[in-house]
Design a protein around this motif. Sequence first.
Motif, PDB file in Angstrom:
ATOM      1  N   ILE A 103       0.847  -1.196   0.000  1.00  0.00           N
ATOM      2  CA  ILE A 103       0.000   0.000   0.000  1.00  0.00           C
ATOM      3  C   ILE A 103       0.884   1.249   0.000  1.00  0.00           C
ATOM      4  O   ILE A 103       1.807   1.343   0.807  1.00  0.00           O
ATOM      5  CB  ILE A 103      -0.899   0.043   1.264  1.00  0.00           C
ATOM      6  N   ILE A 104       0.579   2.175  -0.885  1.00  0.00           N
ATOM      7  CA  ILE A 104       1.249   3.485  -0.836  1.00  0.00           C
ATOM      8  C   ILE A 104       0.304   4.400  -0.053  1.00  0.00           C
ATOM      9  O   ILE A 104      -0.761   4.795  -0.547  1.00  0.00           O
ATOM     10  CB  ILE A 104       1.508   4.043  -2.266  1.00  0.00           C
ATOM     11  N   GLU A 105       0.682   4.690   1.186  1.00  0.00           N
ATOM     12  CA  GLU A 105      -0.250   5.386   2.081  1.00  0.00           C
ATOM     13  C   GLU A 105      -0.496   6.840   1.656  1.00  0.00           C
ATOM     14  O   GLU A 105      -1.582   7.369   1.841  1.00  0.00           O
ATOM     15  CB  GLU A 105       0.287   5.352   3.512  1.00  0.00           C
ATOM     16  N   ASN A 106       0.531   7.501   1.115  1.00  0.00           N
ATOM     17  CA  ASN A 106       0.358   8.918   0.752  1.00  0.00           C
ATOM     18  C   ASN A 106      -0.019   9.079  -0.733  1.00  0.00           C
ATOM     19  O   ASN A 106       0.359  10.056  -1.365  1.00  0.00           O
ATOM     20  CB  ASN A 106       1.631   9.719   1.072  1.00  0.00           C
ATOM     21  N   TYR A 107      -0.753   8.113  -1.252  1.00  0.00           N
ATOM     22  CA  TYR A 107      -1.060   8.170  -2.694  1.00  0.00           C
ATOM     23  C   TYR A 107      -1.973   9.345  -3.042  1.00  0.00           C
ATOM     24  O   TYR A 107      -1.891   9.891  -4.140  1.00  0.00           O
ATOM     25  CB  TYR A 107      -1.641   6.840  -3.200  1.00  0.00           C
ATOM     26  N   GLU A 108      -2.804   9.767  -2.065  1.00  0.00           N
ATOM     27  CA  GLU A 108      -3.745  10.850  -2.415  1.00  0.00           C
ATOM     28  C   GLU A 108      -3.041  12.176  -2.703  1.00  0.00           C
ATOM     29  O   GLU A 108      -3.255  12.763  -3.764  1.00  0.00           O
ATOM     30  CB  GLU A 108      -4.804  10.985  -1.333  1.00  0.00           C
ATOM     31  N   PRO A 109      -2.172  12.672  -1.782  1.00  0.00           N
ATOM     32  CA  PRO A 109      -1.453  13.915  -2.137  1.00  0.00           C
ATOM     33  C   PRO A 109      -0.591  13.761  -3.385  1.00  0.00           C
ATOM     34  O   PRO A 109      -0.505  14.689  -4.197  1.00  0.00           O
ATOM     35  CB  PRO A 109      -0.590  14.204  -0.897  1.00  0.00           C
ATOM     36  N   ASP A 124      -8.636   3.189  -9.487  1.00  0.00           N
ATOM     37  CA  ASP A 124      -8.680   3.830  -8.161  1.00  0.00           C
ATOM     38  C   ASP A 124      -7.454   3.446  -7.343  1.00  0.00           C
ATOM     39  O   ASP A 124      -7.425   3.638  -6.129  1.00  0.00           O
ATOM     40  CB  ASP A 124      -9.911   3.326  -7.377  1.00  0.00           C
ATOM     41  N   THR A 125      -6.460   2.862  -7.974  1.00  0.00           N
ATOM     42  CA  THR A 125      -5.391   2.254  -7.170  1.00  0.00           C
ATOM     43  C   THR A 125      -4.273   3.235  -6.831  1.00  0.00           C
ATOM     44  O   THR A 125      -3.999   4.180  -7.568  1.00  0.00           O
ATOM     45  CB  THR A 125      -4.758   1.064  -7.919  1.00  0.00           C
ATOM     46  N   ASP A 126      -3.601   2.909  -5.718  1.00  0.00           N
ATOM     47  CA  ASP A 126      -2.390   3.627  -5.329  1.00  0.00           C
ATOM     48  C   ASP A 126      -1.240   3.282  -6.279  1.00  0.00           C
ATOM     49  O   ASP A 126      -0.321   4.067  -6.490  1.00  0.00           O
ATOM     50  CB  ASP A 126      -2.023   3.273  -3.876  1.00  0.00           C
ATOM     51  N   THR A 127      -1.336   2.098  -6.875  1.00  0.00           N
ATOM     52  CA  THR A 127      -0.252   1.610  -7.741  1.00  0.00           C
ATOM     53  C   THR A 127      -0.127   2.450  -9.012  1.00  0.00           C
ATOM     54  O   THR A 127       0.971   2.751  -9.478  1.00  0.00           O
ATOM     55  CB  THR A 127      -0.529   0.132  -8.096  1.00  0.00           C
ATOM     56  N   GLU A 128      -1.258   2.832  -9.572  1.00  0.00           N
ATOM     57  CA  GLU A 128      -1.218   3.637 -10.797  1.00  0.00           C
ATOM     58  C   GLU A 128      -0.589   5.011 -10.500  1.00  0.00           C
ATOM     59  O   GLU A 128       0.061   5.614 -11.359  1.00  0.00           O
ATOM     60  CB  GLU A 128      -2.636   3.799 -11.376  1.00  0.00           C
ATOM     61  N   VAL A 129      -0.774   5.471  -9.261  1.00  0.00           N
ATOM     62  CA  VAL A 129      -0.135   6.736  -8.861  1.00  0.00           C
ATOM     63  C   VAL A 129       1.383   6.551  -8.868  1.00  0.00           C
ATOM     64  O   VAL A 129       2.129   7.372  -9.401  1.00  0.00           O
ATOM     65  CB  VAL A 129      -0.632   7.167  -7.456  1.00  0.00           C
ATOM     66  N   LEU A 130       1.828   5.426  -8.321  1.00  0.00           N
ATOM     67  CA  LEU A 130       3.278   5.201  -8.225  1.00  0.00           C
ATOM     68  C   LEU A 130       3.929   5.122  -9.609  1.00  0.00           C
ATOM     69  O   LEU A 130       4.979   5.730  -9.836  1.00  0.00           O
ATOM     70  CB  LEU A 130       3.535   3.910  -7.424  1.00  0.00           C
ATOM     71  N   ILE A 131       3.309   4.435 -10.549  1.00  0.00           N
ATOM     72  CA  ILE A 131       3.952   4.288 -11.862  1.00  0.00           C
ATOM     73  C   ILE A 131       3.993   5.642 -12.590  1.00  0.00           C
ATOM     74  O   ILE A 131       4.965   5.939 -13.300  1.00  0.00           O
ATOM     75  CB  ILE A 131       3.292   3.162 -12.718  1.00  0.00           C
ATOM     76  N   ASN A 132       2.972   6.462 -12.367  1.00  0.00           N
ATOM     77  CA  ASN A 132       3.012   7.782 -13.008  1.00  0.00           C
ATOM     78  C   ASN A 132       3.998   8.722 -12.315  1.00  0.00           C
ATOM     79  O   ASN A 132       4.592   9.581 -12.964  1.00  0.00           O
ATOM     80  CB  ASN A 132       1.607   8.381 -13.072  1.00  0.00           C
ATOM     81  N   LEU A 133       4.172   8.517 -11.027  1.00  0.00           N
ATOM     82  CA  LEU A 133       5.193   9.294 -10.324  1.00  0.00           C
ATOM     83  C   LEU A 133       6.577   8.946 -10.896  1.00  0.00           C
ATOM     84  O   LEU A 133       7.406   9.825 -11.140  1.00  0.00           O
ATOM     85  CB  LEU A 133       5.130   8.973  -8.821  1.00  0.00           C
ATOM     86  N   ILE A 134       6.798   7.656 -11.139  1.00  0.00           N
ATOM     87  CA  ILE A 134       8.091   7.224 -11.716  1.00  0.00           C
ATOM     88  C   ILE A 134       8.264   7.856 -13.106  1.00  0.00           C
ATOM     89  O   ILE A 134       9.327   8.394 -13.439  1.00  0.00           O
ATOM     90  CB  ILE A 134       8.161   5.674 -11.783  1.00  0.00           C
ATOM     91  N   GLU A 135       7.195   7.820 -13.885  1.00  0.00           N
ATOM     92  CA  GLU A 135       7.275   8.412 -15.233  1.00  0.00           C
ATOM     93  C   GLU A 135       7.562   9.924 -15.141  1.00  0.00           C
ATOM     94  O   GLU A 135       8.375  10.465 -15.908  1.00  0.00           O
ATOM     95  CB  GLU A 135       5.960   8.169 -15.981  1.00  0.00           C
ATOM     96  N   ASP A 136       6.906  10.569 -14.202  1.00  0.00           N
ATOM     97  CA  ASP A 136       7.084  12.007 -14.033  1.00  0.00           C
ATOM     98  C   ASP A 136       8.542  12.344 -13.691  1.00  0.00           C
ATOM     99  O   ASP A 136       9.124  13.279 -14.230  1.00  0.00           O
ATOM    100  CB  ASP A 136       6.143  12.475 -12.910  1.00  0.00           C
ATOM    101  N   VAL A 137       9.118  11.521 -12.798  1.00  0.00           N
ATOM    102  CA  VAL A 137      10.528  11.738 -12.432  1.00  0.00           C
ATOM    103  C   VAL A 137      11.414  11.537 -13.657  1.00  0.00           C
ATOM    104  O   VAL A 137      12.320  12.334 -13.924  1.00  0.00           O
ATOM    105  CB  VAL A 137      10.946  10.772 -11.293  1.00  0.00           C
TER     106      VAL A 137
END
Length: 615
Positions: A103-109, A124-137
């Motif tokens: 679980i990525i707890e801070n996925y909302e911010p 609605d997943t936290d996981t999709e947030v993480l992969i886009n964060l990686i792409e953004d970086v």
Amino acid sequence: MCGIVGYIGLKDAYPIVIKGLKRLEYRGYDSAGIALFDGNNLEVTKTKGKVADLERVALEKNSKKGSIGIGHTRWATHGVPNDVNSHPHYSNSEDLVIIHNGIIENYEPLKKELVARGYEFKSDTDTEVLINLIEDVQINEKVSLEKAVQIALNQAIGAYAIAVFDKRQENELIVARLGSPLAIGVGENEFFIASDASPFIEYTSDAIYLEDGEMAKISLKEGVVVSKIKDGVAVDPYIQKLKINLEQIEKGGFDHFMLKEIYEQPHAITDTYRGRLLANEGVIKMAGIDDNIDKFVNAKRIIIVACGTSWHAGLVAEYIFEEFSRIPVEVEYASEFRYRNPIINKDDILIAISQSGETADTMAAIKLAKQRGAFVFGVCNVVGSSISRESHAGAYTHAGPEIGVASTKAFTTQITVLALMALRIAKQKGSIANSQYHYLLHEMEQIPSKVEKVLEQNDAIEKVAEAYKDSDNCLYLGRGFNFPVALEGALKLKEISYIHAEGYPAAEMKHGPIALIDEQMPVVVIATKKGHYEKVVSNIQEIKSRKGKVIGIVTEGDVTVKGLADHVIEVPETLEPFTPLLTTIPLQLLSYHIAVKLGKNVDQPRNLAKSVTVE
Ligand code: F6R
């Protein structure tokens, strides 16, 4: 929860990943997916349902090509189980894919920031947030995939085992772990990743278990390059030789893993005390205890933390430790312990019991106890698991892989290890009479053959199951050492048959539960000789006079309960502290047969997962 599998090599990834996912389905089974890269296309196929459903969808789409693949079997945490929320998840560009357990707890911010920068989200997943964060970086900092994963993970709070693939860096997989397990199988010209070693054990016995806070770049060219997530500093990977074999993780002719594991108990208990119990010499050898014997002898208190079935084993241990080692014991739900402000003194010992060694609440309880100065002893089954590594010392149960979600052999082997510990300490302390100590040691050696005798009654137990399979409720009663067995029997029934069941100390019945008793109510009563037998017989009379149906678990040759109960199941006589090792067996079989007769999925009951790595 959730199982992840990956392959990078020269073979077709699809069959390897699918087979691996089936082995990991015990970790979660509400949806499944796979991403394959064939040198040109990166294709994701995913669906709600089981791995078998995924195979059907993949067949319809004819998407099975590629020698790099990552797959996922899910136990939903964020977002309902549906096709869209299933893993793998693409990044917005669809160049990257990810699978994630945790679980990525801070996925909302994080999501809010990404949305503000124009990212769109399908799930609605936290996981999709993480992969886009990686792409953004990657886009903003123009760094390699490995570096982007490292930077992104330093912004994420929570727990994860992830695998990420970028089709523009087609020769490598990036993996990382924090709080969720991840093993890398090292083969010849091929590498595997998985939540445990079972998906790759048939291809290689060389494995690297990533430590918490580590990540790895895996490529055919450079092999496995491990580094710290925090600062990217390189770490020398340790390649471990695995001892499990394929046969241990397959059903071996049984209809279900649960039944196989119930039948494995005589062997598993023997494996647990092998090399430790030397009855003829009057010796118990346990390195983890021997090396710390002074701590145990001088302990003012033992706190046991665990969840579920392991917590029940802890309750049995409380009775055994207090009886023989004369150390006060408190047994705590790990989830409660960690969220209050427990008083932990420096002479306290914390024993953490966990089959998987990955249960998040138990892990957090250990960390809290360590911070407050307690000595932590782990009792785990899975070798190299997080809890076993986090503990100061420990003892493995050696039950072999437990795949059925309902715990069976883990329970009896946990009791065996804990009993050995209690007796070893008692001997050192002098809190047990010599004759009794020797008697107990010899009797423990007889337990496996006595379990065999209980298993011979399988057919009779199946008939009892037939009689009660349509019940809506069931009560389980036991006293003393067998009170926790009543709790465990009720848990087994409810988790696999979905029949409501409650366990109580037999004498508590008259303080409330007796109101439930009528002619529809089956009551399983553990009424072995010695354990407050006469009192339990009175409890049975109370039930019968209210027309309840009694299933008695009795000592061989019993006549009194036989005369009162509707059914009896006999177990061989043993010393009272060891009775749970025998009385548990018929309760496991009873639940198993009821669930099978009701057509339930015994090995993968709804809503459950084998390893609860979320809080
Ligand atoms: C019940 C069951 C669970 C586990 C619990 C703790 O059959 O399997 O209640 O006992 O989730 O798991 P471990 O022992 O892996 O910490």
